[in-house]
Design a protein around this motif. Sequence first.
Motif, mmCIF file in Angstrom:
data_model
loop_
_atom_site.group_PDB
_atom_site.id
_atom_site.type_symbol
_atom_site.label_atom_id
_atom_site.label_comp_id
_atom_site.label_asym_id
_atom_site.label_seq_id
_atom_site.Cartn_x
_atom_site.Cartn_y
_atom_site.Cartn_z
ATOM 1 N N GLN A 166 1.631 -8.621 2.178
ATOM 2 C CA GLN A 166 3.437 -7.441 1.662
ATOM 3 C C GLN A 166 4.123 -9.067 2.027
ATOM 4 O O GLN A 166 3.806 -9.776 2.590
ATOM 5 C CB GLN A 166 3.062 -6.337 2.604
ATOM 6 N N ASN A 199 3.949 9.128 -2.619
ATOM 7 C CA ASN A 199 2.820 9.315 -1.783
ATOM 8 C C ASN A 199 3.266 7.738 -0.894
ATOM 9 O O ASN A 199 3.854 7.158 -0.873
ATOM 10 C CB ASN A 199 1.864 9.448 -2.219
ATOM 11 N N GLU A 200 2.421 7.642 0.005
ATOM 12 C CA GLU A 200 2.012 6.916 1.061
ATOM 13 C C GLU A 200 2.506 5.115 -0.068
ATOM 14 O O GLU A 200 3.036 4.315 1.001
ATOM 15 C CB GLU A 200 0.606 6.377 1.786
ATOM 16 N N ASP A 201 1.984 5.191 -1.193
ATOM 17 C CA ASP A 201 2.202 3.811 -1.832
ATOM 18 C C ASP A 201 3.740 3.994 -2.562
ATOM 19 O O ASP A 201 3.555 2.642 -2.510
ATOM 20 C CB ASP A 201 1.107 3.630 -3.378
ATOM 21 N N ASP A 231 -3.796 -6.988 0.501
ATOM 22 C CA ASP A 231 -3.735 -6.060 0.913
ATOM 23 C C ASP A 231 -2.510 -7.341 1.475
ATOM 24 O O ASP A 231 -2.161 -7.225 2.947
ATOM 25 C CB ASP A 231 -4.666 -6.065 2.338
ATOM 26 N N ILE A 257 3.643 -4.423 -2.406
ATOM 27 C CA ILE A 257 2.509 -4.803 -1.775
ATOM 28 C C ILE A 257 1.814 -5.548 -2.802
ATOM 29 O O ILE A 257 1.442 -5.180 -3.887
ATOM 30 C CB ILE A 257 2.141 -3.207 -1.710
ATOM 31 N N LEU A 281 9.480 2.773 -0.874
ATOM 32 C CA LEU A 281 9.662 0.975 -0.800
ATOM 33 C C LEU A 281 10.565 0.626 -0.313
ATOM 34 O O LEU A 281 9.980 -1.177 -0.425
ATOM 35 C CB LEU A 281 8.368 0.360 -1.956
ATOM 36 N N VAL A 312 4.971 5.197 -4.172
ATOM 37 C CA VAL A 312 4.714 5.608 -5.965
ATOM 38 C C VAL A 312 5.307 6.958 -5.910
ATOM 39 O O VAL A 312 4.969 7.993 -5.464
ATOM 40 C CB VAL A 312 3.218 5.079 -6.845
#
Lengths: 208, 120
Positions: B39, A17-19, B37, B34, B83, A21
């Motif tokens: 990073q 997903n966007e995060d 808010d 993260i 990520l 995860v």
Amino acid sequence: MSAGLIGKKVGMTQIFNEDGVSIPVTVIEAGPCFIIQKKSTEKDGYCAVQVGFEQKSKNVRKPEAGHFKSAGKGIFRRLKEFRVNEKDLQGLNLGDELKADLFKVGEKVKVTGFTKGRGFTGVVKRWNFSGGSDAHGSKFHRKGGAVGQNVHPGKIWKGKRMAGRLGNEQVTIKNLEVVKIYPEKNLLLLKGAIPGATGGVVYIKKSK
Amino acid sequence: MVSPIIRDIEKRQMRVDHYFIKPGDKVSVHTRIIEGDKQRIQVFTGDVIAINNGRANSRTTITVRKSSSGFGVERIFPLHSPLIEKIELINRGIVRRAKLYYQRNRSGNAAKIKVKTDWR
């Protein structure tokens, strides 16, 4: 209550997903489904739509062909009725196409399907009995053990957990989140697992 | 057999920039972390000792091992995760197998993987 969809389980995978995860998802090919029949309170005593999925052209009997005639979308292999309320029924017409975009991302749905048939299974698999020790001279491995008492009650109680057929029963999983939709391919990606084997037919409805 | 539909969905998830990684490589993995808010980027440098779950899908992970003040540390990174900022290749190693789990039983100089000199 809105209508549901008939689909085919494609399999499982995971998506990010966007995060970032990764979410475990089941992919369902849900549709294109067509409305074959409308059932109304005046005529049938309740409101529902009958939905068809998977077109077929072989082995069509005449009465079967007649049933699909008024919808005019061909003959379908799978049929399923979904209860709808009177107001929603008026908005639906025979032959209307229902696609995967019937649902929205983030919505909760419930999925009904048939679990994989396991055949005749023992009590350890079927009822999670612990069985006996495999070693230390034990002669009691995967048996069920004693099933009752003596002269009183002189019978085995109904419902006693024993070996037998397992699986191939209807199971509904509620509150599965819609993670992603590919409307052009009629694909629904739901978070988590659903009953049945890959290729199995499932029914998808909105969760209440 | 994987369904072509699933393969297609996985293909959309896949990143094309990490194809080069091989077992035995020394890499720096830059991970975006993260916190609320904010990073920041965390770097983990070590040897790739395994590529897991196959390469032709979006579920591929790599196991990176390093020695941190005498203790072996392993981290598993999903190769196609958004990520991961980037993976830097520091050098390639000479190894004979795909899974270098024997590295877990080695320490000090014995745990060093011979560096390939002509990898560029």
